[in-house]
Design a protein around this motif. Structure first.
Motif, PDB file in Angstrom:
ATOM      1  N   LEU A 232      43.844  40.936  45.069  1.00 16.62           N
ATOM      2  CA  LEU A 232      45.158  40.527  45.637  1.00 16.62           C
ATOM      3  C   LEU A 232      44.876  39.876  47.071  1.00 16.62           C
ATOM      4  N   ALA A 233      43.527  40.082  47.724  1.00 14.52           N
ATOM      5  CA  ALA A 233      43.281  39.474  48.872  1.00 14.52           C
ATOM      6  C   ALA A 233      43.184  38.111  48.768  1.00 14.52           C
ATOM      7  N   CYS A 234      42.496  37.477  47.729  1.00 15.58           N
ATOM      8  CA  CYS A 234      42.242  36.224  47.468  1.00 15.58           C
ATOM      9  C   CYS A 234      42.838  35.490  46.381  1.00 15.58           C
ATOM     10  N   GLY A 235      43.638  36.200  45.587  1.00 21.05           N
ATOM     11  CA  GLY A 235      44.066  35.524  44.331  1.00 21.05           C
ATOM     12  C   GLY A 235      43.204  35.469  43.197  1.00 21.05           C
ATOM     13  N   ARG A 236      41.846  35.599  43.362  1.00 16.36           N
ATOM     14  CA  ARG A 236      41.079  35.321  42.140  1.00 16.36           C
ATOM     15  C   ARG A 236      41.043  36.009  41.227  1.00 16.36           C
ATOM     16  N   ILE A 237      40.740  35.541  39.749  1.00 20.92           N
ATOM     17  CA  ILE A 237      40.588  36.858  38.450  1.00 20.92           C
ATOM     18  C   ILE A 237      39.172  37.088  38.577  1.00 20.92           C
ATOM     19  N   VAL A 238      39.111  38.270  38.626  1.00 18.28           N
ATOM     20  CA  VAL A 238      37.601  39.084  38.900  1.00 18.28           C
ATOM     21  C   VAL A 238      37.692  39.933  37.742  1.00 18.28           C
ATOM     22  N   GLN A 239      36.223  40.640  37.394  1.00 16.03           N
ATOM     23  CA  GLN A 239      36.063  41.607  36.472  1.00 16.03           C
ATOM     24  C   GLN A 239      35.470  42.681  37.059  1.00 16.03           C
ATOM     25  N   PRO A 240      35.850  43.502  37.927  1.00 16.34           N
ATOM     26  CA  PRO A 240      35.157  44.894  38.415  1.00 16.34           C
ATOM     27  C   PRO A 240      35.176  45.585  37.355  1.00 16.34           C
ATOM     28  N   ARG A 241      34.221  46.721  37.658  1.00 15.46           N
ATOM     29  CA  ARG A 241      34.138  47.811  37.087  1.00 15.46           C
ATOM     30  C   ARG A 241      34.742  49.263  37.711  1.00 15.46           C
ATOM     31  N   LEU A 242      35.714  49.918  37.023  1.00 13.51           N
ATOM     32  CA  LEU A 242      36.141  50.924  37.900  1.00 13.51           C
ATOM     33  C   LEU A 242      35.155  51.923  38.608  1.00 13.51           C
ATOM     34  N   PHE A 243      34.003  52.163  37.702  1.00 11.01           N
ATOM     35  CA  PHE A 243      33.051  53.007  38.166  1.00 11.01           C
ATOM     36  C   PHE A 243      32.423  52.329  39.272  1.00 11.01           C
ATOM     37  N   GLY A 244      32.455  51.348  39.673  1.00  6.65           N
ATOM     38  CA  GLY A 244      31.710  50.712  41.093  1.00  6.65           C
ATOM     39  C   GLY A 244      32.790  50.764  42.099  1.00  6.65           C
ATOM     40  N   ILE A 245      34.097  50.467  41.758  1.00  7.53           N
ATOM     41  CA  ILE A 245      34.967  50.566  42.606  1.00  7.53           C
ATOM     42  C   ILE A 245      35.078  51.958  43.207  1.00  7.53           C
ATOM     43  N   ARG A 246      35.136  53.002  42.283  1.00  9.89           N
ATOM     44  CA  ARG A 246      35.261  54.114  42.908  1.00  9.89           C
ATOM     45  C   ARG A 246      33.946  54.812  43.596  1.00  9.89           C
ATOM     46  N   ALA A 247      32.697  53.966  43.486  1.00  7.60           N
ATOM     47  CA  ALA A 247      31.671  54.395  44.130  1.00  7.60           C
ATOM     48  C   ALA A 247      31.459  53.581  45.361  1.00  7.60           C
ATOM     49  N   GLY A 248      32.809  52.856  45.747  1.00  4.11           N
ATOM     50  CA  GLY A 248      32.938  52.011  46.824  1.00  4.11           C
ATOM     51  C   GLY A 248      32.202  50.723  47.029  1.00  4.11           C
ATOM     52  N   LYS A 249      31.787  50.210  45.836  1.00  2.00           N
ATOM     53  CA  LYS A 249      31.503  48.787  45.718  1.00  2.00           C
ATOM     54  C   LYS A 249      32.577  47.784  45.733  1.00  2.00           C
ATOM     55  N   GLY A 250      32.266  46.612  46.375  1.00  2.00           N
ATOM     56  CA  GLY A 250      33.450  45.590  46.109  1.00  2.00           C
ATOM     57  C   GLY A 250      33.362  45.054  44.899  1.00  2.00           C
ATOM     58  N   GLY A 251      34.766  44.591  44.447  1.00  2.24           N
ATOM     59  CA  GLY A 251      34.887  44.040  43.244  1.00  2.24           C
ATOM     60  C   GLY A 251      35.211  42.606  43.102  1.00  2.24           C
ATOM     61  N   CYS A 252      35.301  41.933  44.549  1.00  2.00           N
ATOM     62  CA  CYS A 252      35.250  40.440  44.222  1.00  2.00           C
ATOM     63  C   CYS A 252      34.087  39.789  45.011  1.00  2.00           C
ATOM     64  N   ARG A 253      33.078  39.008  44.112  1.00  2.00           N
ATOM     65  CA  ARG A 253      31.930  38.711  44.554  1.00  2.00           C
ATOM     66  C   ARG A 253      32.253  37.516  45.565  1.00  2.00           C
ATOM     67  N   ALA A 254      33.319  36.602  45.400  1.00  2.00           N
ATOM     68  CA  ALA A 254      33.670  35.583  46.252  1.00  2.00           C
ATOM     69  C   ALA A 254      33.898  36.081  47.691  1.00  2.00           C
ATOM     70  N   CYS A 255      34.535  37.024  47.765  1.00  2.00           N
ATOM     71  CA  CYS A 255      35.039  37.628  49.151  1.00  2.00           C
ATOM     72  C   CYS A 255      33.831  38.242  49.618  1.00  2.00           C
ATOM     73  N   ALA A 256      32.815  38.740  49.039  1.00  2.00           N
ATOM     74  CA  ALA A 256      31.530  39.470  49.315  1.00  2.00           C
ATOM     75  C   ALA A 256      30.606  38.373  49.919  1.00  2.00           C
ATOM     76  N   GLY A 257      30.868  37.078  49.492  1.00  2.00           N
ATOM     77  CA  GLY A 257      29.968  36.026  49.888  1.00  2.00           C
ATOM     78  C   GLY A 257      28.871  35.954  48.770  1.00  2.00           C
ATOM     79  N   ARG A 258      29.111  36.645  47.667  1.00  2.00           N
ATOM     80  CA  ARG A 258      27.843  36.642  46.417  1.00  2.00           C
ATOM     81  C   ARG A 258      28.255  35.767  45.421  1.00  2.00           C
ATOM     82  N   ALA A 259      29.520  35.188  45.266  1.00  2.00           N
ATOM     83  CA  ALA A 259      29.800  34.271  44.076  1.00  2.00           C
ATOM     84  C   ALA A 259      28.975  32.965  44.231  1.00  2.00           C
ATOM     85  N   PRO A 260      28.382  32.399  43.077  1.00  2.00           N
ATOM     86  CA  PRO A 260      27.942  31.052  43.139  1.00  2.00           C
ATOM     87  C   PRO A 260      28.828  30.094  43.428  1.00  2.00           C
ATOM     88  N   VAL A 261      28.487  29.047  44.266  1.00  2.00           N
ATOM     89  CA  VAL A 261      29.606  27.955  44.768  1.00  2.00           C
ATOM     90  C   VAL A 261      28.668  26.650  44.274  1.00  2.00           C
TER      91      VAL A 261
END
Length: 201
Positions: A105-134
């Protein structure tokens, strides 16, 4: 004493509960051999337990129903957790460790996070985290859009500094694309001049 139960009424009650009696009515509190109309399993609940709702009649179907209720509750909680983290699910819950197609919802991108990671406090959007390939073309277009002309190839990561020339004043600097995306200006010299002008005014 309670009145005697009509065997035909007892059979009707059992059938309404999804059970087909295999034997004549044995009595209200005697196990009654029956076949589940849904699963075909042979069961033997008492007529009283079926009539008062203490038994669904078929333990097999009861376990399935209970499991489905647990899964439904798990799905509801999973969706709530994902939305609380800022992601809107776009498909049914696939399991905590499986990629789950969502809209960030922050950037509108379609992403594929894992709920396990989200519950562990990991980010789910690589683009917003600066890790997505450009790709190079997109990176250069973004830099030029804020008035900076790249002087070297895109370094490959949005966090890396990138040598560019300001199209307004000619100053050479090395902003990071990630900072540009966060709203920072690309030219320190122009930003410094603008700050002096505001203070002077």
């Amino acid at each position: 004493m309670p009145g005697r139960i009509d065997p035909d009424v007892a059979v009707a009650v059992m059938r309404a509960a999804g059970l087909e009696p295999m034997d004549p009515y044995p009595g209200a509190n005697v196990p009654w051999n029956s076949r589940c109309a849904r699963s075909g399993h042979l069961v033997a609940p008492t007529f009283t337990s079926v009539r008062i709702g203490a038994s669904g009649g078929c333990r097999h179907c009861g376990r399935i129903a209970a499991g489905e209720r647990r899964r439904a509750a798990g799905r509801a909680q999973a969706e709530a957790d994902m939305r609380a983290a800022g992601f809107e699910p776009l498909e049914p819950y696939p399991g905590a460790r499986a990629p789950w197609s969502c809209r960030h919802l922050a950037c509108g991108r379609i992403v594929q996070p894992r709920l396990f990671g989200i519950r562990a406090g990991k980010g789910g959007c690589r683009a917003c985290a600066g890790r997505a390939p450009v790709d190079r073309e997109t990176a250069e277009a973004e830099m030029r859009a804020i008035g900076m002309e790249p002087l070297e190839p895109f370094p490959g990561r949005v966090r890396d500094r990138w040598m560019c020339r300001c199209m307004m004043c000619g100053h050479v600097g090395a902003p990071a694309l990630n900072n540009i995306r966060r709203g920072q200006g690309g030219c320190y010299s122009c930003a410094h001049s603008a700050g002096r002008a505001l203070r002077a005014g």
